[in-house]
Design an enzyme around this catalytic site. Structure first.
Site, short mmCIF file in Angstrom:
data_model
loop_
_atom_site.label_atom_id
_atom_site.label_comp_id
_atom_site.label_asym_id
_atom_site.label_seq_id
_atom_site.Cartn_x
_atom_site.Cartn_y
_atom_site.Cartn_z
N GLU A 176 20.05 -24.93 4.56
CA GLU A 176 20.19 -23.64 5.15
C GLU A 176 21.78 -23.58 5.88
OE1 GLU A 176 16.93 -21.98 7.12
OE2 GLU A 176 17.87 -22.13 9.00
N ARG A 195 50.52 -2.55 13.27
CA ARG A 195 50.38 -2.07 14.49
C ARG A 195 51.52 -2.51 15.33
NH1 ARG A 195 47.38 1.99 17.02
NH2 ARG A 195 46.76 1.37 19.15
N GLN A 252 53.56 -13.46 21.04
CA GLN A 252 52.99 -14.75 20.98
C GLN A 252 51.38 -14.76 21.29
OE1 GLN A 252 54.49 -17.85 23.71
NE2 GLN A 252 54.44 -19.21 21.97
#
Length: 379
Positions: free
Chosen positions: A242, A268, A279
């Site tokens: 799992e 953007r 940075q």
């Protein structure tokens, strides 16, 4: 580093052809908390629900690592995180223990239905008063001739509202400790089994969850999975897979998120420059890269050990810790990089935060993983 062969790559690429269909309407469906039967049918048709199971049962006969590789592709391509979670839940909850511990008759009867997606699986372990402490479970199973009578209740049962088959863990020896728990395969229409209403939750909303109630639920003794008193052996086998299967899906999701943030940071602009040139933004993206690569390595390295039959308890615990934390941090960083847009539901990123919050909790909480590692260090 694992090198995937042409057949493995083809399996993953074949699944990728359905990425758009599996992702369609994911924001709206999350808001509705709706499980999509149509998407489940698409998933079923791909064959991935039978990835690790023998072809005689309708499976694809793939090994553990190949299964992980294809499931990582599901995470990368499918934006419906709840759907992916339901896939790994069904595969692990019933298919995995049935395949390893089920009798020949049980496999012949039920495993083809799991492989085909005709039956959805759920495992019922957690109880309201016990949480991660499975040894305190109160659900009882008493022998009555050729049946066991189950009485009690389970909570946080993923897939329960849509499940056809339940793997239910109950105490057959109340004072037997780890040797007092037994796994039972129970069909949804078994008298005495009742499923509660879906519980509204923070994330993974398209994967329904509810309580399960057992009131003198008579289960044939032939539907014991493994041996009586061997439930924790079954559960240990299940939980290893799992973690490997569900958290490798998360690495795929993290990879997609990383690529999306890189693209956004390049396009953007702010103050006359792409935001990726700053940075503070670039460092977040680098952290996302480090997180996904580290998580992927730990999961596959653990998978190699499991596939070889080597001891891997610490490896799996560390992989679970690393991946769940990296996925959550990655999701938060993505919202920050996208700014106000990231906070808006239509971009799907706030949903990914809500989904990721569950990672440190399910499949054995991160606190439990710390305890396991500490114990094996002799602490």
């Amino acid at each position: 580093m694992i090198e995937w062969d042409a057949d493995q790559i083809a399996l993953r690429q074949g699944l990728a052809e359905l990425d758009e269909a599996l992702s369609a309407g994911h924001v709206e469906q999350d808001a509705e908390g709706a499980f999509s039967a149509a998407k489940w049918k698409l998933i079923s048709d791909t064959g991935i629900l039978g990835l690790p199971f023998d072809e005689r049962y309708g499976g694809l006969g793939q090994d553990l690592l190949t299964t992980m590789y294809v499931l990582e592709g599901l995470g990368q391509g499918c934006r419906d995180g709840g759907l992916s979670f339901s896939v790994t839940t069904s595969l692990c909850s019933v298919g995995v223990p049935l395949d390893r511990f089920g009798s020949a008759a049980l496999k012949e009867r039920f495993l083809p239905r799991i492989c085909s997606g005709e039956a959805i699986g759920a495992h019922a372990i957690t109880e309201p008063q016990g949480g991660s402490d499975a040894l305190t479970m109160q659900t009882r199973a008493e022998r009555a001739g050729d049946h066991f009578v189950l009485t009690g209740g389970k909570t946080f049962v993923s897939n329960a509202p849509v499940a056809d088959l339940f793997m239910i863990y109950a105490k057959t020896r109340p004072e037997g400790g780890p040797l007092g728990v037994t796994a039972f395969l129970v069909e949804k229409d078994t008298p005495g089994l009742a499923v509660g209403n879906p519980i509204h939750k923070m994330g993974l909303r398209t994967s329904p969850l509810s309580e399960v109630f057992l009131d003198d639920c008579r289960v044939p003794a032939t539907q014991v999975v493994g041996r009586v008193g061997g439930g924790f052996l079954v559960l240990d086998h299940v939980m290893k897979r799992e973690i490997l299967y569900s958290f490798i899906v998360n690495t795929g999701e993290m990879q997609h998120r990383l690529e999306r943030c890189v693209e956004y940071a390049r396009s953007r602009t702010a103050f006359g420059s792409p935001i990726g040139s700053f940075q503070s933004v670039a460092n977040k993206i680098v952290d996302m890269k480090v997180g996904v690569e580290t998580a992927r390595k730990f999961l596959y390295d653990a998978g190699v050990k499991v596939q070889r039959g080597e001891a891997a308890t610490v490896d799996i615990a560390m992989a679970k810790l690393l991946t769940s934390r990296a996925n959550l941090q990655s999701s938060l960083d993505a919202v920050q990089i996208f700014g106000g847009n990231g906070y808006m539901a239509e971009y799907g990123l706030e949903k990914e935060v809500r989904n990721a919050v569950a990672g440190p909790i399910y499949s054995g909480s991160n606190e439990i993983q710390y305890n396991r590692i500490a114990a094996l260090l002799g602490l």
